[in-house]
Write a protein that holds these residues in place. Structure first.
Motif, PDB file in Angstrom:
ATOM      1  N   LYS A 194     -37.732 -11.382  21.470  1.00 15.50           N
ATOM      2  CA  LYS A 194     -37.721 -10.703  20.173  1.00 15.50           C
ATOM      3  C   LYS A 194     -36.813  -9.478  20.184  1.00 15.50           C
ATOM      4  O   LYS A 194     -36.229  -9.123  19.166  1.00 15.50           O
ATOM      5  N   SER A 195     -36.705  -8.833  21.337  1.00  9.50           N
ATOM      6  CA  SER A 195     -35.851  -7.643  21.437  1.00  9.50           C
ATOM      7  C   SER A 195     -34.377  -8.001  21.593  1.00  9.50           C
ATOM      8  O   SER A 195     -33.515  -7.119  21.516  1.00  9.50           O
ATOM      9  N   ASP A 196     -34.079  -9.279  21.820  1.00  9.05           N
ATOM     10  CA  ASP A 196     -32.701  -9.757  21.920  1.00  9.05           C
ATOM     11  C   ASP A 196     -32.264 -10.194  20.524  1.00  9.05           C
ATOM     12  O   ASP A 196     -32.643 -11.253  20.038  1.00  9.05           O
ATOM     13  N   GLU A 197     -31.470  -9.369  19.876  1.00  4.29           N
ATOM     14  CA  GLU A 197     -31.097  -9.629  18.487  1.00  4.29           C
ATOM     15  C   GLU A 197     -30.353 -10.947  18.324  1.00  4.29           C
ATOM     16  O   GLU A 197     -30.534 -11.656  17.321  1.00  4.29           O
TER      17      GLU A 197
ATOM     18  N   SER B 278     -32.979 -13.888  18.879  1.00  4.86           N
ATOM     19  CA  SER B 278     -33.966 -13.939  17.800  1.00  4.86           C
ATOM     20  C   SER B 278     -33.327 -14.344  16.480  1.00  4.86           C
ATOM     21  O   SER B 278     -33.963 -15.008  15.652  1.00  4.86           O
TER      22      SER B 278
ATOM     23  N   GLU C 259     -42.447 -15.321  19.995  1.00  5.72           N
ATOM     24  CA  GLU C 259     -43.117 -14.026  19.944  1.00  5.72           C
ATOM     25  C   GLU C 259     -43.003 -13.254  21.255  1.00  5.72           C
ATOM     26  O   GLU C 259     -43.576 -12.182  21.389  1.00  5.72           O
ATOM     27  N   ASN C 260     -42.283 -13.793  22.218  1.00  4.50           N
ATOM     28  CA  ASN C 260     -42.102 -13.102  23.488  1.00  4.50           C
ATOM     29  C   ASN C 260     -41.282 -11.831  23.269  1.00  4.50           C
ATOM     30  O   ASN C 260     -40.226 -11.864  22.638  1.00  4.50           O
ATOM     31  N   GLU C 261     -41.758 -10.715  23.785  1.00  6.43           N
ATOM     32  CA  GLU C 261     -41.106  -9.426  23.521  1.00  6.43           C
ATOM     33  C   GLU C 261     -39.682  -9.390  24.064  1.00  6.43           C
ATOM     34  O   GLU C 261     -38.795  -8.789  23.467  1.00  6.43           O
ATOM     35  N   GLN C 262     -39.465 -10.035  25.196  1.00  2.00           N
ATOM     36  CA  GLN C 262     -38.116 -10.045  25.774  1.00  2.00           C
ATOM     37  C   GLN C 262     -37.128 -10.738  24.848  1.00  2.00           C
ATOM     38  O   GLN C 262     -35.999 -10.297  24.671  1.00  2.00           O
TER      39      GLN C 262
END
Length: 444
Positions: free
Chosen positions: A380-383, A386, A375-378
């Motif tokens: 999650k933003s890495d397609e 993730s 759930e870390n935003e860094q």
């Protein structure tokens, strides 16, 4: 050195003695004297005789050996850079010096066989999870001192992979699995099901011009396992620990074989021996391959080529189930011959903390096995990350028992034959099972 269990027993004895003293009444019917209570309070470092939960946690913390110093073995490259970073932070935090040495994860288990008993081995070392069987059998590693915390906070596949006979040994640092890699210039939305994948691939195919909608290594059990397990097949029973229960010729495995035959018939009419890693990579980077099943190890070359690509979980099967891919787990282990097992275990725990594993991801792109980091935003933003992690949440680790070594070839050969010849899967899978069982019997 007082071990964790011994320390817990000592604490219980102290509390029991205090309780007995507290319950003894004086002639006036009062509880034990103030002097007794003050003595107990002083020994616990608290105002009250009864320790609070936080104080109990302090009392139960493992005693770190005096004058401890540690040696850590890790891979080169970004892994070594990360290990040196962790060592520096650990020393700042605990005042324990750490020397990091470059010893690859593939070499460490063998090197420890001689260096460990001689007192020359690392206190903490990196190894792949499929080496745990031999390490445990040789008495070379200690169990994880914080097992319940890891079972709660780490991906199930990473825990299972570093467990042997119900005992958790590893401190997982990274997890690998494969997923669906797709060309973004050719695919608007990745397929949710295998039926959708086959439909999209069929529309893209132009075999005369070497354009293929889909490729995978069709005779490799590592990649086939996603389909086999998704349909209910399995390698070994009891979470891949029971060598006497093999599910590689059951109905689920037969269904997976039939799916592979459908793929061959409808979208990939090449022979098994004509499909290889290099061909897939070349076609993909040239924009001539729409879908590939591959792992994180393929990403560097794809990025270097400049091709636009994405990563998604494997499409669901026609039974509605998610394919269950194989995963590989990298983990730290504590040398059973370490002079400082408590300090070494604390180091392994520190290295696999959320902050340290996030740093590892930043340096190397390796997938962190901690649930919270999903759930870390860094991340999650890495397609790319993730996408692999989404598949990793449905993965199971490759079996780590020694009998796995005789499984790969018979199953791979059976699938290659049924692919090339469109043969009836059941007799081929039965023959593969017999070959595996014979090999296991000979090894005992």
């Amino acid at each position: 050195m007082i071990g964790r269990k011994s320390l817990g027993l000592l604490l219980m004895c102290v509390l029991l003695i205090w309780s007995m003293a507290a319950c003894s009444n004086n002639e006036n019917g009062e509880s034990a004297s103030n002097e007794q209570n003050e003595n107990v309070s002083t020994s616990n470092g608290a105002e009250n005789a009864e320790a609070s939960p936080d104080e109990e946690a302090v009392l139960e913390a493992p005693p770190i050996e005096e004058d401890a110093s540690l040696i850590v073995w890790d891979n080169g490259g970004s892994d070594l850079e990360w290990a040196q970073f962790v060592a520096e932070k650990f020393t700042d935090e605990y005042g324990i010096p750490v020397e990091v040495q470059e010893v690859s994860q593939s070499d460490a288990p063998t090197k420890l066989q001689t260096d460990g008993p001689a007192g020359l081995g690392a206190d903490v070392f990196l190894a792949p999870h499929d080496q745990i069987g031999s390490l445990v059998a040789s008495g070379l590693i200690l169990e994880n001192f914080y097992a319940e915390e890891y079972r709660e906070n780490f991906l199930e596949a990473s825990v299972i992979g570093t467990t042997m006979e119900g005992v958790l040994y590893g401190y997982p640092t990274a997890i690998d699995t494969y997923a669906l890699i797709y060309n973004k210039d050719l695919v608007e939305t990745p397929p949710a099901t295998m039926d959708e994948l086959i439909e999209q691939a069929k529309a893209f195919n132009d075999l005369a011009n070497d354009r293929y909608g889909f490729m995978m290594e069709v005779g490799n059990l590592y990649f086939l396992h996603g389909f086999i397990a998704g349909y209910g097949g399995y390698v070994f029973g009891d979470n891949n620990t029971n060598k006497d229960d093999i599910g590689l010729n059951n109905e689920g495995t037969v269904q997976a074989a039939k799916l592979m035959q459908r793929i061959h018939e409808e979208i990939l009419p090449l022979k098994n021996e004509d499909i290889n890693y290099g061909l897939k990579e070349t076609l993909f980077t040239e924009g001539k391959l729409m879908f590939d099943i591959n792992g994180p190890w393929a990403i560097a070359a794809l990025k270097e080529s400049g091709v636009s690509f994405g990563v998604a979980p494997l499409p669901k099967l026609d039974n509605g189930k998610q394919p269950i891919s194989f995963s590989g787990v990298r983990a730290y282990y504590v040398n059973a011959y370490s002079e400082y097992p408590e300090a070494a275990s604390l180091y392994a725990k520190f290295a696999t903390s959320e902050d340290m594993l996030l740093k590892k991801y930043e340096l190397s792109g390796q997938l962190p096995p901690r649930k919270s980091l999903l759930e870390n935003e860094q991340i999650k933003s890495d397609e790319i990350a993730s996408g692999f992690l989404a598949q990793a949440s449905s993965a199971v680790p490759m079996p780590n028992i020694p009998q796995m070594s005789v499984v790969w070839d018979p199953v791979g050969n059976a699938f290659a034959t049924l692919w090339n010849e469109q043969s009836d899967p059941k007799p081929l899978l039965d023959a593969a099972l017999q070959q595996i069982e014979d090999a296991i019997s000979l090894s005992e």
